[in-house]
Each structure stands twice: as structure tokens, then as C-alpha cells.
Write a protein that holds these residues in place. Structure first.
Motif, PDB file in Angstrom:
ATOM      1  N   GLN A  47     -29.700   2.631   6.007  1.00 23.36           N
ATOM      2  CA  GLN A  47     -30.917   1.612   6.173  1.00 23.36           C
ATOM      3  C   GLN A  47     -30.866   0.164   7.423  1.00 23.36           C
ATOM      4  OE1 GLN A  47     -30.389  -0.985   2.489  1.00 23.36           O
ATOM      5  NE2 GLN A  47     -30.327   1.844   1.150  1.00 23.36           N
ATOM      6  N   SER A 101     -36.914  -1.793   6.702  1.00 21.47           N
ATOM      7  CA  SER A 101     -36.940  -3.303   6.175  1.00 21.47           C
ATOM      8  C   SER A 101     -37.371  -4.448   7.130  1.00 21.47           C
ATOM      9  CB  SER A 101     -36.298  -2.963   5.243  1.00 21.47           C
ATOM     10  OG  SER A 101     -35.241  -4.519   5.292  1.00 21.47           O
ATOM     11  N   LEU A 140     -34.025   2.497  -1.211  1.00 25.38           N
ATOM     12  CA  LEU A 140     -33.460   1.617  -1.096  1.00 25.38           C
ATOM     13  C   LEU A 140     -32.337   1.358  -1.735  1.00 25.38           C
ATOM     14  CD1 LEU A 140     -35.937  -1.310   0.295  1.00 25.38           C
ATOM     15  CD2 LEU A 140     -34.256  -0.026   1.630  1.00 25.38           C
ATOM     16  N   PHE A 196     -40.411   3.653  -2.339  1.00 21.01           N
ATOM     17  CA  PHE A 196     -39.641   2.340  -1.397  1.00 21.01           C
ATOM     18  C   PHE A 196     -38.303   1.688  -1.481  1.00 21.01           C
ATOM     19  CE2 PHE A 196     -39.451  -1.419   1.949  1.00 21.01           C
ATOM     20  CZ  PHE A 196     -38.791  -0.494   2.585  1.00 21.01           C
ATOM     21  N   ALA A 210     -34.345   4.385   5.763  1.00 21.09           N
ATOM     22  CA  ALA A 210     -34.965   3.453   5.711  1.00 21.09           C
ATOM     23  C   ALA A 210     -35.063   1.811   6.344  1.00 21.09           C
ATOM     24  CB  ALA A 210     -34.471   2.570   4.119  1.00 21.09           C
TER      25      ALA A 210
END
Length: 760
Positions: A524, A397, A517, A513, A395
């Protein structure tokens, strides 16, 4: 922040969030009448994310209810879609195929449903098939056109040559499912007998199937399955057909209401709903025993029941043996949360959780990408490359500037000889990704990938022929689309979900998503690349709840105060047509207007009408459209595709959607095409323009939230104008109004799965 030269201080209608459960209406209090309009391009494209317009109560139901989530059911795309199918048709066919596989797997694991007499149509056929297989009466393959071959273990996708480049061809928008004239005539007769409009015949057959007439005779509340029909209208229809035999506690009515409440919740993004909320909604609609109604709905298979939050109760004897105190009765067990959900979302979430766990555990963990990481353009890109080398699911971001990091990952993986691709939410996102990677073949849209119109194609097992897939704009990924996607990834493939957690969520149900998370089932990577310039500084502050004054020497951010909705519309047209082109050399067709909702005195409808009159006046010869009109096309619920009208003929309305020619049949124009000079923030998510004009009329205050402001303000690349008429409601929304919570089951499902590589 300053005003443009020549601007003087001098914004209305908006959409406010709609509750997942409708406001109370006394059951049977309204005579049967015309139901609210069927889903249009606005409601369908906004899906779960959009809300009802203030001051437009007659439109609230259509905007909030009319989307049919079933049209986005999870499924896998065909290996070689027929050339005559459009992208949207191929995607829907693929979803149906995977849905069948998911339901088979679910039926194999779950116990038989104890009851189900209230089911009808496809659901009843499926239930009968499951029972026949479980009882041994028939083999599972007996319910398919051909015997089902034994499912072999999935193998990693073999290396394949790059497919030849595709040339854009006109795509036909999907046509409504055909219905036989006999079925339509029979349904019209029933509708007339019940005092309902004959215009509901076609959508009723589409929702209930060829047997719709018989179903409506025996169970008039099945009319609630038709998009736009409200309970009071179904009650009036039932009274006209059944007379004294119907009442508020009729089992048919209560079962239909449970399904309707859950469908409404799905339109707000929930994949499940707290049972207490369902009971409260039933009580508001004159159901005297909501508990019994919920139990009967579960027994009939209308809804599935789930328990969450139940903790193991420590054994008192064990505690005593260890010398500890017996647990207190009030703290021994966590509160049990009872959820109700529709089967298709439950199946999609469980399939997605299983698929993500498979990717986490099946990937090669010893890949050496150190050299590629060392050559990365930024430290965050290097971290993403190193992390992806050791994990099957990652993941990532970050903001707009952080999109360069997935692009660097794709380029690095390609340099290592891997088949790496990136999938964006929109055609605009695909173009930006292609520019960042320097290779147009690496970038696809998610819809194009799932339909087979774009991307690497499939291997002999039906999996995507790729080794690494990066999904950008991951917050826009709904649970059904995610289930389709993950199911189509081969064992050993790597998946990176990349996006900005601060933007608005998906139009469809789920929060994939955010759940990934929160569950921390994979590594991550948080980007350290800030968004540049005054707009980047402003949006970054909004993301942490601060509406800061930013220094904009080049007038990148401009605030235009207004007193009322009429002035907001006037200022918006002036900005798009005159001020922004004059000050920044950005033409009107590269400036996007964004407002809170479709209704109201300064919603998308009013703004689009005013902008058309100024920018492209015409009589609307083609169903209200003229060549040169900016439009938004909705080929399927939850997908908004900007385009421009080119022409019209007997085939339909010809659009240019980001360089792709699209033909919308005449019968679909009214329901799937709207003018697009002004969009809602949900429609604009995943796209950017050189300039954005955000309109905040006075009645928009109730519809504002931090994610909404964050999304809207971030759509402009070079310039942002804010037509501001909400006073202190704007800083209040940024500081105090977080994202609306969505009830989903994906996070606990992920947390319960064995994932040895999960982040601690």
C-alpha cells in the motif's frame, strides 16, 4: 469563509439512509394495488449509495428498491463487440459471458445443492445443468451451443501494436429485453386476475422470462422479482389468485421474502447479510418460524449460507501435554457469524479474490524501474513507481492532488516500453487523467474498457492487451465490475487500485477498495501530497473528522445561511445564475449543484425544476426536455453520465455526453434520463467542476455523514458555496457519523488466500 457580495443570510428535502431491512409491515394487510414505480435514472444511478427521501414515503420504495442489481452481473467483455451494440449493451453482454464461466468454476468446486424445487427460469436451468454434469449424465459441453474447448493456462498478453484511433460515433442506449406478444398477453391475464396493474407485464417478463405467466400462477410471490413491488402488494396478489390456500407461512412466500430482503440489502451495498437480520425481517412480516424459513430458503437455493469467525478449538489433550491449562469454554472459540447471500455476489467475490491472488503471485518481481522512479515528479510518485515494479497488485490512496501520482506511474511505464493505461470512473476523470499524462491514448473510462469501446483491445486469449492498468476512483468499483475487470487481466499484468478512501462507496454492492486495504494482501502506498488551497484544506480536515474554519481570501469557500427549503432553492438558483458567474467568471453550465437526495422540498427534482425555469426555460417538447437542458443519463444501474440535450427525432433523444453523442430511444427516456443541474453526491462522485454549490436543507440532517460531506465538498475545483440550513448537524455528521458499514465477504476471502507478497 465569507459571503459573496450582495448575498444576505437567507435551504429542504433530503434523503435519509434506508435500512437494509424494511420496516415492519403486517403481511397481507394491504390489498393488491399499483406497485411503486420502476427504477428511474435517479435510483439506478445512485444504486446502493442512495437513500429514500424524507417526506416522500410514496417514493421510498422506488428510490430504494427499483434498481435491478442483476443488470450489473459480473462478466468479461467480448474481444470484438459488434459495431451495432452500444457501450452499455456490450458491457452487459460481456458480464453475462463471464458470469457463465464463474458459475461453471463454482459448480466444479462445490458440492451439489440438495434441493432446488423452488427455483425457476435461468436459475432452475443452471441447477439442472450442474446436477447433470455432476452425476455424469451429460458432459459440461452439452449445455452450450458449441463444444467447450479445453481451457489452456493463461499466458501473459503478447506485445501488440497500438490500435488505430477511434472516432466518436453515436451510441444507442440499451433497449429493454424484447418479450414475445404471447408471453406479454399471458402475463397480463394473470396480473388482471390477481388485481395487479397490467403495466407490470413487461417488467415481469423481463424479470421472470417467457414462462412468467405460469410461474406467477403457481407462485404469485414471484411478483417480488419485479422491481418496485413490495411484499404487501405481492401478498394481495397471492390472496386474489390462491384464496384460502395462501398464508403468511407459505413456503413460496417465505422463500420469496428471503430473496427480497437480500436484494434490498444489496441495494445498500451489502453482498451478504447477517442471518439474524434476515430472520428479524421475516418475523416483522408475520413469518411465525423465521429459522425454518431461512433453512428452507437455503435448501431451495434461494440463498447461500456462509460461516465466518469460527476459530479452531484447541485440543485439550495437546494443551495438557504441553503443561498448559485447558481452554476456557467461553473463550476457546470465536463467535461464529452466519451470513446469507445471493449467489451472484458470492460468485463475484470468490472470483475476484482468486483473480487478485493470481495477480499478486504471477507478476515479475525483479523489474528494475529505479531510473524511472528517480525521475518522478514527487516523492510519493517515486514510491508508487518503485512499489509497482515489485508487485502485481498495489493499493494507492490519496486525495485529488494525489491523482498526479498514478499519472506519473503510467507515463513512467510507457517510457519503459510497457503498455500502460489508466481507467477512471467517469468521462470527466478520463479527461483529467489524459491531461495529467499528456497522452489521451493512455486514459479510458472503466465502462469503455470493459465494453471494448476504449482501450487496448484484447489478445488472442481474451485478456486485455496491456502490462499495467491503473484504476482511479477505486472506491466506486463494485464487486461485480471488479470481478469482470480482474478476470480480463493476463497473468503477469500489474494492477494498481488508486483512490480516496474518504469518499462515498460504490453504487453497486461491495466495498472492493476498502476490503483490499483492510486485508493487506498487497503493498500500500499512501500519498503525502496534500490538496491545495482553502477547499483542499477544508476537505482534508473533514477527512479526519474536523470541520475547520479556513482562510479563503479569494472567497473560494462561501457559506450561505438559509432558514427553510424555499429559501434554499431561491439562494441556490441565485448562486448558479448570478453570484458565481459574476464573482468568479464561472458560467452556470460549469457550476454543479449537489444535494442530499432526490425527494423533499430541496431535493434534486425541485432544484432541477427551478434551475431549468431560470437557465433554460421551455415547454419540454421532447419527453419533458428541451435542447440545451443539462441532464444525467443512466445507461446501466450505478452509472450516471452527465450530458446536454441536443435534439430529438424518431430515433430518440440526442445527447452530448462529454463529447460523445448518445441516442436514447424514446421508450427509455422516461426511465433513464433526468435533468442534471442538480445531482446527489453519489451521482457526482468521481467528477469535478470549476464550482460546486452544496445544498443542505433543514431536513437533510439525517442523511449527512462524514463521507457524504467529504465527497460533496470536494467536487468544486475553484469555488465551493454551501447553502447551509442544518445548523449543528453538519459538524456533528463530520465528527460523529462515519461511513455506513457494508457486510461483505471479500476481506476474509483475501486474507485466507496464499499471497506471499502481502504486506505485513
Amino acid at each position: 469563509m465569507t459571503a459573496l457580495p450582495g448575498e444576505t443570510p437567507g435551504t429542504g428535502g433530503t434523503d435519509t439512509p434506508q435500512d437494509a431491512v424494511s420496516p415492519p409491515d403486517e403481511a397481507g394487510a394491504q390489498e393488491p394495488g399499483a406497485p411503486e414505480p420502476e427504477a428511474d435514472a435517479e435510483a439506478a444511478s445512485d444504486g446502493a449509495a442512495e437513500a429514500s427521501p424524507v417526506g416522500a414515503e410514496d417514493e421510498a420504495g422506488a428510490e430504494g428498491e427499483a434498481v435491478d442489481p442483476a443488470s450489473t452481473e459480473a462478466g468479461a467483455a467480448e474481444a470484438s463487440p459488434a459495431p451495432e451494440l452500444s457501450e452499455a449493451q456490450a458491457e452487459l453482454a460481456a458480464q453475462r459471458e463471464l458470469r457463465e464461466r464463474i458459475e461453471q468454476r463454482k459448480a466444479a468446486k462445490a458440492a451439489p445443492i440438495a434441493a432446488g424445487a423452488g427455483l425457476s427460469g435461468t436459475a432452475a436451468d443452471l441447477l439442472a445443468a450442474v446436477r447433470a454434469v455432476e452425476s455424469g449424465e451429460k458432459a459440461g459441453s452439452a449445455f452450450f451451443g458449441q463444444p467447450a474447448a479445453p481451457q489452456a493456462p493463461r499466458r501473459p498478453a503478447p506485445a501488440a501494436a497500438a490500435p488505430p484511433p477511434r472516432t466518436p460515433a453515436p451510441q444507442a442506449a440499451p433497449a429493454p429485453q424484447s418479450a414475445s406478444p404471447e408471453a406479454l398477453d399471458a402475463v397480463r391475464a394473470v396480473l388482471v386476475a390477481g388485481g395487479a396493474p397490467e403495466a407490470l407485464a413487461r417488467p415481469a417478463v423481463g424479470a421472470l422470462g417467457e414462462q412468467a405467466a405460469e410461474l406467477l400462477r403457481t407462485d404469485p410471490w414471484q411478483l417480488l422479482a419485479v422491481p418496485g413491488v413490495r411484499p404487501e402488494q405481492a401478498d394481495g396478489f397471492a390472496r386474489a389468485l390462491l384464496g384460502a390456500d395462501c398464508g403468511p407461512d407459505d413456503g413460496r412466500r417465505t422463500a420469496a421474502l428471503v430473496g427480497w430482503v437480500l436484494e434490498r440489502a444489496a441495494l445498500q451495498g451489502h453482498t451478504a447479510l447477517d442471518a439474524e437480520a434476515v430472520r428479524a425481517a421475516l418475523a416483522e412480516r408475520a413469518v411465525s418460524d423465521p429459522d425454518a424459513a431461512v433453512r428452507e430458503a437455503v435448501e431451495e437455493g434461494v440463498a447461500l449460507l456462509f460461516q465466518e469467525g469460527e476459530a479452531e478449538e484447541p485440543e485439550e489433550d495437546e494443551a495438557a501435554e504441553e503443561g498448559g491449562l485447558a481452554p476456557d469454554a467461553d473463550t476457546a472459540r470465536e463467535p461464529v457469524r452466519i451470513l446469507l447471500g445471493l449467489d451472484r455476489y458470492a460468485l463475484a467475490e470468490e472470483s475476484l479474490a482468486d483473480g487478485l491472488a493470481r495477480l499478486v503471485n504471477a507478476c515479475e518481481k525483479a523489474a528494475d524501474w529505479a531510473e524511472a522512479a528517480a525521475a518522478a515528479p514527487s516523492p510519493s510518485a517515486a514510491e508508487l513507481i518503485r512499489t509497482t515494479a515489485a508487485a502485481g497488485l498495489v493499493a494507492h490512496s490519496g486525495g485529488e492532488a494525489a491523482r498526479a501520482e498514478p499519472a506519473a506511474l503510467i507515463a513512467a511505464a510507457r517510457g519503459l516500453g510497457l503498455r500502460a493505461f489508466g481507467a477512471a470512473h467517469s468521462e470527466d476523470g478520463r479527461r483529467r487523467l489524459a491531461a495529467a499524462t499528456g497522452d489521451p491514448d493512455t486514459a479510458v473510462t472503466l465502462a469503455g474498457l470493459l465494453s471494448g469501446a476504449q482501450g487496448p483491445g484484447r489478445d488472442e486469449d481474451g485478456a486485455f492487451a496491456l502490462d499495467l492498468l491503473v484504476v482511479l476512483d477505486a472506491p466506486q468499483l463494485d464487486v461485480e465490475s471488479a470481478a469482470v475487470l480482474v478476470e480480463a487481466l493476463a497473468d503477469g499484468a500489474r494492477l494498481v487500485l488508486s483512490g480516496d478512501p474518504g469518499v462515498l462507496g460504490s453504487a453497486g454492492a461491495g466495498r472492493v477498495f476498502a476490503d483490499v486495504l483492510a486485508a493487506r494482501t498487497c503493498p500500500q502506498v499512501v500519498s503525502r501530497t496534500p490538496d491545495p488551497g482553502p477547499i483542499g484544506e477544508l476537505v482534508s480536515g473533514i477527512g479526519i473528522g474536523e470541520l475547520n474554519q479556513v482562510d479563503a481570501p479569494g472567497r473560494e469557500v462561501v457559506i450561505v445561511p438559509v432558514r427553510d427549503a424555499g429559501e434554499a432553492v431561491h439562494r441556490t438558483v441565485q448562486l448558479v445564475a448570478d453570484s458565481v458567474p459574476r464573482a468568479f467568471s464561472i458560467p452556470a453550465d460549469e457550476t454543479q449543484v449537489i444535494t442530499v437526495g432526490h425527494g423533499g422540498a430541496a431535493g434534486t427534482r425541485v432544484l432541477n425544476e427551478a434551475l431549468k425555469q431560470r437557465l433554460n426555460p421551455g415547454p419540454g417538447r421532447f419527453g419533458g426536455f428541451d435542447p440545451g437542458d443539462r441532464v444525467v443519463h443512466v445507461p446501466a444501474p450505478g452509472r450516471a453520465v452527465p450530458g446536454v440535450v441536443r435534439s430529438a427525432d424518431a430515433e430518440g433523444l440526442h445527447l452530448d455526453c462529454g463529447g460523445v453523442p448518445v441516442v436514447v430511444p424514446q421508450e427509455r427516456v422516461e426511465s433513464s434520463v433526468r435533468h442534471g443541474w442538480a445531482l446527489s453526491a453519489h451521482q457526482a462522485a468521481g467528477m469535478r467542476w470549476p464550482a460546486a454549490v452544496v445544498v443542505l436543507p433543514g431536513d437533510a440532517a439525517a442523511g449527512l455523514s462524514r463521507p457524504w460531506v467529504y465527497t460533496a465538498f470536494g467536487r468544486g475545483e475553484r469555488h465551493l458555496s454551501v447553502v447551509h440550513g442544518v445548523d449543528q448537524a453538519l459538524p456533528h455528521a463530520v465528527a460523529e457519523v462515519p461511513a455506513q458499514e457494508r457486510t461483505t465477504r471479500l476481506r476474509p476471502l483475501l486474507e485466507a488466500l496464499p499471497t506471499p507478497d502481502a504486506a505485513s
